[in-house]
Design an enzyme around this catalytic site. Sequence first.
Site, mmCIF file in Angstrom:
data_model
loop_
_atom_site.group_PDB
_atom_site.id
_atom_site.type_symbol
_atom_site.label_atom_id
_atom_site.label_comp_id
_atom_site.label_asym_id
_atom_site.label_seq_id
_atom_site.Cartn_x
_atom_site.Cartn_y
_atom_site.Cartn_z
ATOM 1 N N GLU A 223 1.075 -1.370 -0.198
ATOM 2 C CA GLU A 223 0.012 0.025 -0.232
ATOM 3 C C GLU A 223 0.581 1.419 0.190
ATOM 4 O O GLU A 223 2.596 1.591 0.263
ATOM 5 C CB GLU A 223 -1.041 -0.158 1.279
ATOM 6 N N ASP A 224 0.438 1.970 -0.579
ATOM 7 C CA ASP A 224 1.118 3.302 -0.256
ATOM 8 C C ASP A 224 0.983 4.364 1.381
ATOM 9 O O ASP A 224 1.913 4.850 1.457
ATOM 10 C CB ASP A 224 0.953 4.628 -1.849
ATOM 11 N N ASP B 191 -4.546 5.325 5.897
ATOM 12 C CA ASP B 191 -4.497 6.744 6.767
ATOM 13 C C ASP B 191 -5.806 6.737 8.275
ATOM 14 O O ASP B 191 -5.479 6.562 9.333
ATOM 15 C CB ASP B 191 -5.463 7.685 5.538
ATOM 16 N N PHE C 228 -2.264 16.338 3.615
ATOM 17 C CA PHE C 228 -2.473 15.868 2.625
ATOM 18 C C PHE C 228 -1.481 16.145 1.740
ATOM 19 O O PHE C 228 -0.842 16.822 1.148
ATOM 20 C CB PHE C 228 -3.587 16.512 2.206
ATOM 21 N N ARG D 192 -0.054 11.896 -9.578
ATOM 22 C CA ARG D 192 0.457 10.447 -9.270
ATOM 23 C C ARG D 192 1.939 11.064 -9.620
ATOM 24 O O ARG D 192 2.893 9.835 -9.190
ATOM 25 C CB ARG D 192 -0.216 9.585 -9.925
HETATM 26 C C1 PRP Z 1 -5.760 5.686 -0.808
HETATM 27 C C2 PRP Z 1 -4.867 4.947 -0.360
HETATM 28 C C3 PRP Z 1 -5.551 3.303 0.500
HETATM 29 C C4 PRP Z 1 -6.165 4.365 0.557
HETATM 30 C C5 PRP Z 1 -5.518 4.646 2.867
HETATM 31 O O1 PRP Z 1 -6.403 5.095 -1.992
HETATM 32 O O2 PRP Z 1 -4.059 4.545 -1.382
HETATM 33 O O3 PRP Z 1 -5.946 2.455 -0.496
HETATM 34 O O4 PRP Z 1 -6.542 5.144 0.350
HETATM 35 O O5 PRP Z 1 -6.961 4.631 3.243
HETATM 36 P P1 PRP Z 1 -7.284 4.801 4.682
HETATM 37 O O6 PRP Z 1 -6.576 4.110 5.234
HETATM 38 O O7 PRP Z 1 -8.382 6.050 4.963
HETATM 39 O O8 PRP Z 1 -8.562 3.538 4.450
HETATM 40 P P2 PRP Z 1 -7.637 5.848 -2.698
HETATM 41 O O9 PRP Z 1 -9.219 5.375 -2.532
HETATM 42 O O10 PRP Z 1 -7.367 7.100 -2.586
HETATM 43 O O11 PRP Z 1 -7.610 5.269 -4.296
HETATM 44 P P3 PRP Z 1 -6.659 5.505 -5.001
HETATM 45 O O12 PRP Z 1 -5.527 4.891 -4.402
HETATM 46 O O13 PRP Z 1 -6.118 4.716 -6.523
HETATM 47 O O14 PRP Z 1 -5.529 6.770 -4.627
#
Ligand code: PRP
Length: 174
Positions: free
Chosen positions: A98-99, A102, A151, A164
């Site tokens: 995961e990136d 949050d 952010f 991105r």
């Molecule tokens: C982001 C990120 C995680 C998630 C983390 O994805 O890549 O998957 O949010 O947030 P959390 O801990 O609050 O659940 P996003 O839904 O923005 O989609 P993306 O990866 O396509 O940008």
Amino acid sequence: MAYESLEVMITAEQIKEKIRELAEEISIDYKEKNPLLIGVLKGAVVFLSDLIREIDMPLEVDFMAVSSYGADTASSGIVRIQKDLDQSIKGKDVLIVEDIVDTGLTLSYLFQNLNSRQPNSINVVALLDKPDRRKVKFEADYCGFKIPDRFVIGYGLDFNENYRNLKDICILNT
Ligand code: PRP
């Protein structure tokens, strides 16, 4: 498009160095295990592609798309699978990539969902962690940087699907 409202939080060089460290740890822990790395689309794509090239052993890659946010910076709390894996993970050593962690909602859902498919083991590597934002208890097994509640975009992370492609991780001052 100009990027004047951005402030660099983590440089490309710092990311590179951290990925080398994470890859070394992962290489030791998964020695002779042929792990399956699961990238969570789309944010983790850049991290995953750099991470796997620092891991010098056989491994497999698959992707899932899970969505928890709408076109907004605030979490909706809703998690849904938009694209599932191409294969069974039964008996496999799975590493979710995961990136960012949050609120923790996405990963706690994903972890439970994948764990119910009977892998041999399951762990999580996250490049970024925002502990102040947590809504559910969740800790990645391998974590790159713990960051404050700002952010952030770049290196795979987006704001409304933009940014991105930035090499650095930046703060978006809106
Ligand atoms: C982001 C990120 C995680 C998630 C983390 O994805 O890549 O998957 O949010 O947030 P959390 O801990 O609050 O659940 P996003 O839904 O923005 O989609 P993306 O990866 O396509 O940008």
